[in-house]
Design an enzyme around this catalytic site. Sequence first.
Site, PDB file in Angstrom:
ATOM      1  N   THR A  21       0.818  -1.220   0.000  1.00  0.00           N
ATOM      2  CA  THR A  21       0.000   0.000   0.000  1.00  0.00           C
ATOM      3  C   THR A  21       0.848   1.264   0.000  1.00  0.00           C
ATOM      4  O   THR A  21       0.445   2.282  -0.565  1.00  0.00           O
ATOM      5  CB  THR A  21      -0.947  -0.031   1.219  1.00  0.00           C
ATOM      6  OG1 THR A  21      -1.836  -1.132   1.036  1.00  0.00           O
ATOM      7  CG2 THR A  21      -1.757   1.237   1.354  1.00  0.00           C
ATOM      8  N   SER A  61       1.395  -7.593  -0.790  1.00  0.00           N
ATOM      9  CA  SER A  61       2.173  -8.631  -0.101  1.00  0.00           C
ATOM     10  C   SER A  61       1.473  -9.981  -0.103  1.00  0.00           C
ATOM     11  O   SER A  61       2.130 -11.016   0.007  1.00  0.00           O
ATOM     12  CB  SER A  61       2.526  -8.197   1.320  1.00  0.00           C
ATOM     13  OG  SER A  61       1.392  -7.996   2.114  1.00  0.00           O
ATOM     14  N   THR A  92       1.544  -4.452   4.271  1.00  0.00           N
ATOM     15  CA  THR A  92       1.411  -4.778   5.685  1.00  0.00           C
ATOM     16  C   THR A  92       0.792  -6.157   5.920  1.00  0.00           C
ATOM     17  O   THR A  92       0.961  -6.728   6.989  1.00  0.00           O
ATOM     18  CB  THR A  92       0.542  -3.718   6.387  1.00  0.00           C
ATOM     19  OG1 THR A  92      -0.708  -3.621   5.696  1.00  0.00           O
ATOM     20  CG2 THR A  92       1.227  -2.373   6.394  1.00  0.00           C
ATOM     21  N   ASP A  93       0.080  -6.680   4.908  1.00  0.00           N
ATOM     22  CA  ASP A  93      -0.627  -7.944   5.122  1.00  0.00           C
ATOM     23  C   ASP A  93       0.318  -9.069   5.540  1.00  0.00           C
ATOM     24  O   ASP A  93      -0.001  -9.846   6.442  1.00  0.00           O
ATOM     25  CB  ASP A  93      -1.368  -8.371   3.844  1.00  0.00           C
ATOM     26  CG  ASP A  93      -2.544  -7.457   3.529  1.00  0.00           C
ATOM     27  OD1 ASP A  93      -2.916  -6.634   4.383  1.00  0.00           O
ATOM     28  OD2 ASP A  93      -3.098  -7.571   2.416  1.00  0.00           O
TER      29      ASP A  93
HETATM   30  N1  ASP Z   1      -3.069  -3.692   2.895  1.00  0.00           N
HETATM   31  C1  ASP Z   1      -1.819  -4.083   2.401  1.00  0.00           C
HETATM   32  C2  ASP Z   1      -0.731  -3.053   2.654  1.00  0.00           C
HETATM   33  O1  ASP Z   1      -0.811  -2.403   3.594  1.00  0.00           O
HETATM   34  C3  ASP Z   1      -1.756  -4.596   1.050  1.00  0.00           C
HETATM   35  C4  ASP Z   1      -0.501  -5.390   1.006  1.00  0.00           C
HETATM   36  O2  ASP Z   1      -0.167  -6.048   1.973  1.00  0.00           O
HETATM   37  O3  ASP Z   1       0.197  -5.298   0.008  1.00  0.00           O
HETATM   38  O4  ASP Z   1       0.212  -2.860   1.951  1.00  0.00           O
END
Ligand code: ASP
Length: 329
Positions: A21, A61, A92-93
Amino acid sequence: MATSEEIGAVRRVRLLATGGTISMRGEHAAPALGGGDLVAEIPQLAAFGGLAVEDLLELPSAQITLGQALDVARRAVAAAVAGDGVVISIGTDALEELAMLCGLLHGAEAPIVLTGANRTAQAPGADGPANLLDAVAVAGAARAAGLGATVVFGGEVHAASTVRKVDSTGPTAFGSPLTGPIGRVVGGRLWLAAIPRRVPPLTPVSLDHRVQIVTAALGDDGALLRAAAGVADGLVVVAFGAGHLTPGMLEALRDAARRLPVVVTVRPERGAMLRATYGFEGSERDLRASGAVCAPFLSAPAARIALLCCLGAGLDRDGVAAVLAPWDA
Ligand code: ASP
Protein backbone atom coordinates in the site's frame (compact mmCIF):
# COMPACT_ATOMS: atom_id res chain seq x y z
CA MET A 1 15.97 20.25 8.33
CA ALA A 2 18.06 18.14 10.76
CA THR A 3 21.57 17.11 9.72
CA SER A 4 22.72 13.49 9.76
CA GLU A 5 24.80 14.23 12.90
CA GLU A 6 21.77 15.66 14.67
CA ILE A 7 19.82 12.56 13.71
CA GLY A 8 22.63 10.24 14.77
CA ALA A 9 23.01 8.55 11.35
CA VAL A 10 26.23 6.57 10.97
CA ARG A 11 25.73 4.20 8.05
CA ARG A 12 24.50 4.26 4.50
CA VAL A 13 20.91 3.10 4.06
CA ARG A 14 19.65 0.84 1.28
CA LEU A 15 15.93 0.74 0.49
CA LEU A 16 14.57 -2.51 -0.96
CA ALA A 17 11.12 -1.77 -2.37
CA THR A 18 8.65 -4.61 -2.85
CA GLY A 19 5.27 -2.87 -3.37
CA GLY A 20 2.40 -2.81 -0.87
CA THR A 21 0.00 0.00 0.00
CA ILE A 22 2.89 2.39 0.64
CA SER A 23 3.49 2.29 -3.12
CA MET A 24 -0.14 2.17 -4.23
CA ARG A 25 -2.21 4.76 -6.06
CA GLY A 26 -5.30 4.94 -8.18
CA GLU A 27 -9.02 4.30 -7.87
CA HIS A 28 -8.40 0.59 -7.20
CA ALA A 29 -5.14 1.02 -5.27
CA ALA A 30 -2.43 -0.82 -7.20
CA PRO A 31 1.37 -0.64 -6.86
CA ALA A 32 2.49 2.43 -8.83
CA LEU A 33 5.52 3.90 -7.06
CA GLY A 34 9.02 2.43 -7.12
CA GLY A 35 11.55 2.99 -4.36
CA GLY A 36 12.95 6.07 -6.11
CA ASP A 37 9.47 7.63 -6.25
CA LEU A 38 8.91 6.96 -2.54
CA VAL A 39 12.21 8.60 -1.66
CA ALA A 40 11.60 11.58 -3.97
CA GLU A 41 8.42 12.44 -2.06
CA ILE A 42 10.27 12.89 1.25
CA PRO A 43 12.66 15.88 1.13
CA GLN A 44 13.75 15.19 4.73
CA LEU A 45 15.54 12.05 3.51
CA ALA A 46 18.24 14.35 2.11
CA ALA A 47 19.65 14.48 5.66
CA PHE A 48 20.73 10.85 5.26
CA GLY A 49 22.93 11.48 2.21
CA GLY A 50 22.42 9.32 -0.83
CA LEU A 51 20.10 6.40 -0.24
CA ALA A 52 20.77 3.30 -2.33
CA VAL A 53 17.46 2.12 -3.79
CA GLU A 54 16.54 -1.23 -5.35
CA ASP A 55 13.14 -2.20 -6.71
CA LEU A 56 12.81 -5.91 -6.03
CA LEU A 57 9.06 -6.51 -6.43
CA GLU A 58 5.94 -4.50 -7.19
CA LEU A 59 3.29 -6.61 -5.49
CA PRO A 60 0.59 -6.56 -2.84
CA SER A 61 2.17 -8.63 -0.10
CA ALA A 62 -0.56 -11.28 -0.32
CA GLN A 63 0.88 -12.16 -3.75
CA ILE A 64 4.50 -12.56 -2.64
CA THR A 65 5.59 -16.20 -2.88
CA LEU A 66 7.79 -17.89 -0.30
CA GLY A 67 10.57 -18.04 -2.90
CA GLN A 68 10.34 -14.29 -3.49
CA ALA A 69 10.26 -13.65 0.26
CA LEU A 70 13.43 -15.71 0.69
CA ASP A 71 15.11 -13.77 -2.11
CA VAL A 72 14.18 -10.41 -0.53
CA ALA A 73 15.41 -11.55 2.89
CA ARG A 74 18.69 -12.86 1.45
CA ARG A 75 19.31 -9.57 -0.35
CA ALA A 76 18.59 -7.65 2.82
CA VAL A 77 20.99 -9.82 4.79
CA ALA A 78 23.69 -9.48 2.12
CA ALA A 79 23.37 -5.69 2.22
CA ALA A 80 23.54 -5.70 6.03
CA VAL A 81 26.62 -7.95 5.95
CA ALA A 82 28.20 -5.37 3.61
CA GLY A 83 27.50 -2.71 6.28
CA ASP A 84 24.39 -0.99 4.92
CA GLY A 85 21.39 -0.30 7.12
CA VAL A 86 18.50 -1.88 5.22
CA VAL A 87 14.90 -0.73 4.87
CA ILE A 88 12.37 -3.06 3.23
CA SER A 89 9.13 -1.39 2.14
CA ILE A 90 6.41 -4.01 1.92
CA GLY A 91 2.66 -4.51 2.15
CA THR A 92 1.41 -4.78 5.69
CA ASP A 93 -0.63 -7.94 5.12
CA ALA A 94 2.38 -10.26 5.15
CA LEU A 95 4.93 -7.94 6.73
CA GLU A 96 5.04 -10.05 9.90
CA GLU A 97 6.19 -13.06 7.96
CA LEU A 98 8.97 -11.26 6.12
CA ALA A 99 10.09 -9.68 9.41
CA MET A 100 10.38 -13.11 11.05
CA LEU A 101 12.21 -14.48 8.04
CA CYS A 102 14.73 -11.62 8.08
CA GLY A 103 15.17 -12.05 11.83
CA LEU A 104 16.03 -15.74 11.42
CA LEU A 105 18.47 -15.26 8.54
CA HIS A 106 20.21 -12.15 9.81
CA GLY A 107 23.36 -12.37 11.93
CA ALA A 108 25.13 -9.14 10.92
CA GLU A 109 25.46 -5.91 12.88
CA ALA A 110 23.74 -3.43 10.55
CA PRO A 111 19.96 -3.44 11.11
CA ILE A 112 17.17 -4.56 8.79
CA VAL A 113 14.01 -2.47 9.18
CA LEU A 114 10.64 -3.27 7.63
CA THR A 115 7.92 -0.73 7.06
CA GLY A 116 4.88 0.03 4.94
CA ALA A 117 1.61 1.92 5.13
CA ASN A 118 -2.03 1.24 5.85
CA ARG A 119 -3.18 4.20 3.73
CA THR A 120 -2.40 4.51 0.04
CA ALA A 121 0.10 7.05 -1.22
CA GLN A 122 -2.67 9.45 -2.31
CA ALA A 123 -4.99 9.02 0.70
CA PRO A 124 -5.50 11.99 3.02
CA GLY A 125 -3.15 11.44 5.96
CA ALA A 126 -1.09 8.86 4.06
CA ASP A 127 1.16 7.19 6.64
CA GLY A 128 3.78 5.86 4.21
CA PRO A 129 6.12 8.88 4.07
CA ALA A 130 6.35 9.24 7.87
CA ASN A 131 6.91 5.50 8.29
CA LEU A 132 9.59 5.42 5.61
CA LEU A 133 11.39 8.43 7.09
CA ASP A 134 11.37 6.80 10.54
CA ALA A 135 12.52 3.46 9.10
CA VAL A 136 15.47 5.11 7.34
CA ALA A 137 16.34 6.94 10.57
CA VAL A 138 16.47 3.62 12.44
CA ALA A 139 18.40 1.85 9.68
CA GLY A 140 21.06 4.57 9.79
CA ALA A 141 21.18 5.06 13.55
CA ALA A 142 24.28 4.25 15.59
CA ARG A 143 22.03 2.89 18.33
CA ALA A 144 20.52 0.33 15.96
CA ALA A 145 23.80 -1.61 15.65
CA GLY A 146 23.16 -5.24 16.53
CA LEU A 147 19.39 -4.77 16.71
CA GLY A 148 18.62 -7.49 14.14
CA ALA A 149 15.36 -7.20 12.20
CA THR A 150 12.71 -4.77 13.38
CA VAL A 151 9.46 -3.22 12.19
CA VAL A 152 9.07 0.56 12.33
CA PHE A 153 5.52 1.81 12.00
CA GLY A 154 3.50 4.64 13.54
CA GLY A 155 6.59 5.99 15.33
CA GLU A 156 7.18 2.70 17.16
CA VAL A 157 9.88 0.05 16.84
CA HIS A 158 8.90 -3.61 17.18
CA ALA A 159 11.00 -6.76 17.36
CA ALA A 160 10.59 -9.06 14.35
CA SER A 161 9.52 -12.12 16.32
CA THR A 162 6.83 -10.46 18.45
CA VAL A 163 5.29 -7.95 16.03
CA ARG A 164 1.72 -8.51 14.83
CA LYS A 165 -0.58 -6.64 12.53
CA VAL A 166 -3.18 -5.44 15.02
CA ASP A 167 -5.26 -3.04 12.90
CA SER A 168 -6.40 -3.67 9.34
CA THR A 169 -6.86 -0.06 8.28
CA GLY A 170 -5.65 2.40 10.94
CA PRO A 171 -2.26 4.13 11.04
CA THR A 172 -1.10 2.16 14.09
CA ALA A 173 -1.18 -1.07 12.16
CA PHE A 174 1.40 -2.97 14.20
CA GLY A 175 1.80 -3.84 17.82
CA SER A 176 3.64 -6.32 20.01
CA PRO A 177 0.82 -7.48 22.29
CA LEU A 178 3.15 -9.78 24.21
CA THR A 179 5.93 -7.36 25.03
CA GLY A 180 5.10 -3.87 23.76
CA PRO A 181 7.30 -1.90 21.38
CA ILE A 182 11.04 -1.97 21.98
CA GLY A 183 11.46 1.70 21.15
CA ARG A 184 10.28 4.90 19.53
CA VAL A 185 11.43 7.20 16.76
CA VAL A 186 11.25 10.80 17.92
CA GLY A 187 12.14 13.69 15.62
CA GLY A 188 14.21 11.30 13.51
CA ARG A 189 16.12 9.90 16.50
CA LEU A 190 15.93 6.36 17.80
CA TRP A 191 15.13 5.67 21.46
CA LEU A 192 15.37 2.07 22.63
CA ALA A 193 13.81 0.58 25.74
CA ALA A 194 14.95 -2.98 25.02
CA ILE A 195 17.22 -4.96 22.70
CA PRO A 196 15.52 -8.03 21.23
CA ARG A 197 17.07 -11.42 21.71
CA ARG A 198 18.74 -12.76 18.55
CA VAL A 199 19.23 -16.39 17.54
CA PRO A 200 22.09 -17.89 15.50
CA PRO A 201 21.22 -17.28 11.83
CA LEU A 202 19.70 -20.07 9.76
CA THR A 203 20.59 -20.65 6.11
CA PRO A 204 17.65 -22.46 4.45
CA VAL A 205 18.33 -23.53 0.88
CA SER A 206 14.65 -23.00 0.08
CA LEU A 207 11.26 -22.49 1.72
CA ASP A 208 9.70 -25.13 -0.51
CA HIS A 209 8.28 -27.41 2.18
CA ARG A 210 4.56 -27.39 2.85
CA VAL A 211 3.74 -26.21 6.38
CA GLN A 212 0.06 -25.81 7.26
CA ILE A 213 -1.51 -23.96 10.19
CA VAL A 214 -4.44 -25.61 12.00
CA THR A 215 -6.22 -23.66 14.73
CA ALA A 216 -8.15 -25.20 17.65
CA ALA A 217 -11.88 -24.48 17.72
CA LEU A 218 -14.69 -25.48 20.03
CA GLY A 219 -15.78 -29.06 19.42
CA ASP A 220 -13.20 -29.69 16.66
CA ASP A 221 -12.97 -33.44 16.05
CA GLY A 222 -9.42 -33.35 14.63
CA ALA A 223 -10.43 -34.12 11.03
CA LEU A 224 -8.78 -31.01 9.60
CA LEU A 225 -5.57 -31.64 11.55
CA ARG A 226 -5.47 -35.22 10.23
CA ALA A 227 -6.09 -34.05 6.67
CA ALA A 228 -3.38 -31.38 6.95
CA ALA A 229 -0.93 -33.93 8.35
CA GLY A 230 -1.63 -36.08 5.30
CA VAL A 231 -0.39 -33.43 2.86
CA ALA A 232 2.12 -31.38 4.85
CA ASP A 233 5.84 -31.67 5.60
CA GLY A 234 5.27 -29.87 8.89
CA LEU A 235 2.41 -28.40 10.91
CA VAL A 236 1.74 -25.46 13.18
CA VAL A 237 -1.06 -26.24 15.62
CA VAL A 238 -2.62 -23.27 17.39
CA ALA A 239 -3.94 -24.53 20.71
CA PHE A 240 -6.45 -22.91 23.07
CA GLY A 241 -5.38 -20.75 26.00
CA ALA A 242 -2.34 -22.03 27.83
CA GLY A 243 -1.84 -24.98 25.46
CA HIS A 244 -5.04 -27.04 25.28
CA LEU A 245 -6.83 -29.03 22.56
CA THR A 246 -10.09 -30.88 22.14
CA PRO A 247 -9.74 -34.66 22.67
CA GLY A 248 -10.17 -35.24 18.93
CA MET A 249 -7.44 -32.79 18.06
CA LEU A 250 -5.13 -34.24 20.71
CA GLU A 251 -5.38 -37.67 19.14
CA ALA A 252 -4.70 -36.21 15.70
CA LEU A 253 -1.76 -34.22 17.12
CA ARG A 254 -0.21 -37.35 18.64
CA ASP A 255 -0.45 -39.18 15.32
CA ALA A 256 0.91 -36.22 13.38
CA ALA A 257 3.82 -35.59 15.76
CA ARG A 258 4.97 -39.21 15.32
CA ARG A 259 5.40 -38.60 11.60
CA LEU A 260 6.20 -34.90 11.07
CA PRO A 261 7.68 -31.90 12.84
CA VAL A 262 4.78 -30.15 14.59
CA VAL A 263 5.06 -26.78 16.32
CA VAL A 264 2.44 -25.79 18.89
CA THR A 265 1.56 -22.20 19.64
CA VAL A 266 -1.54 -20.75 21.30
CA ARG A 267 -4.55 -18.64 20.30
CA PRO A 268 -4.24 -15.68 22.72
CA GLU A 269 -2.11 -12.88 21.33
CA ARG A 270 -0.54 -12.58 24.78
CA GLY A 271 -0.05 -16.31 24.79
CA ALA A 272 2.03 -18.59 26.97
CA MET A 273 2.01 -22.32 27.57
CA LEU A 274 1.83 -23.96 30.97
CA ARG A 275 3.65 -27.17 31.82
CA ALA A 276 1.89 -28.99 34.64
CA THR A 277 -1.08 -27.00 35.91
CA TYR A 278 -3.92 -28.96 34.28
CA GLY A 279 -4.39 -32.67 33.89
CA PHE A 280 -7.54 -33.08 31.78
CA GLU A 281 -7.36 -34.91 28.46
CA GLY A 282 -6.03 -32.36 25.97
CA SER A 283 -4.25 -30.27 28.60
CA GLU A 284 -0.77 -28.79 28.22
CA ARG A 285 0.79 -31.95 29.73
CA ASP A 286 -0.59 -34.03 26.86
CA LEU A 287 0.53 -31.54 24.24
CA ARG A 288 4.03 -31.34 25.68
CA ALA A 289 4.25 -35.15 25.83
CA SER A 290 3.05 -35.53 22.23
CA GLY A 291 6.45 -34.93 20.64
CA ALA A 292 5.41 -31.55 19.26
CA VAL A 293 7.76 -28.59 19.69
CA CYS A 294 6.17 -25.84 21.79
CA ALA A 295 6.78 -22.20 20.81
CA PRO A 296 3.89 -20.32 22.45
CA PHE A 297 5.60 -16.93 22.28
CA LEU A 298 5.47 -17.00 18.48
CA SER A 299 2.37 -16.14 16.49
CA ALA A 300 1.18 -18.88 14.13
CA PRO A 301 2.49 -17.10 11.00
CA ALA A 302 5.88 -16.52 12.65
CA ALA A 303 6.03 -20.15 13.84
CA ARG A 304 5.26 -21.31 10.30
CA ILE A 305 8.11 -19.21 8.88
CA ALA A 306 10.45 -20.58 11.55
CA LEU A 307 9.48 -24.17 10.76
CA LEU A 308 9.85 -23.54 7.01
CA CYS A 309 13.36 -22.18 7.63
CA CYS A 310 14.27 -25.16 9.82
CA LEU A 311 13.02 -27.65 7.24
CA GLY A 312 14.76 -25.71 4.46
CA ALA A 313 17.98 -25.94 6.48
CA GLY A 314 17.59 -29.74 6.75
CA LEU A 315 16.90 -29.82 10.50
CA ASP A 316 15.12 -32.75 12.12
CA ARG A 317 12.65 -32.55 15.03
CA ASP A 318 15.42 -32.06 17.62
CA GLY A 319 17.01 -29.39 15.47
CA VAL A 320 13.66 -27.59 15.22
CA ALA A 321 13.28 -27.83 19.01
CA ALA A 322 16.73 -26.29 19.53
CA VAL A 323 16.00 -23.37 17.18
CA LEU A 324 12.60 -22.67 18.75
CA ALA A 325 13.63 -23.10 22.41
CA PRO A 326 13.88 -19.29 22.97
CA TRP A 327 10.11 -19.00 22.36
CA ASP A 328 8.98 -21.12 25.31
CA ALA A 329 9.17 -20.37 29.03
N1 ASP B 1 -3.07 -3.69 2.90
C1 ASP B 1 -1.82 -4.08 2.40
C2 ASP B 1 -0.73 -3.05 2.65
O1 ASP B 1 -0.81 -2.40 3.59
C3 ASP B 1 -1.76 -4.60 1.05
C4 ASP B 1 -0.50 -5.39 1.01
O2 ASP B 1 -0.17 -6.05 1.97
O3 ASP B 1 0.20 -5.30 0.01
O4 ASP B 1 0.21 -2.86 1.95
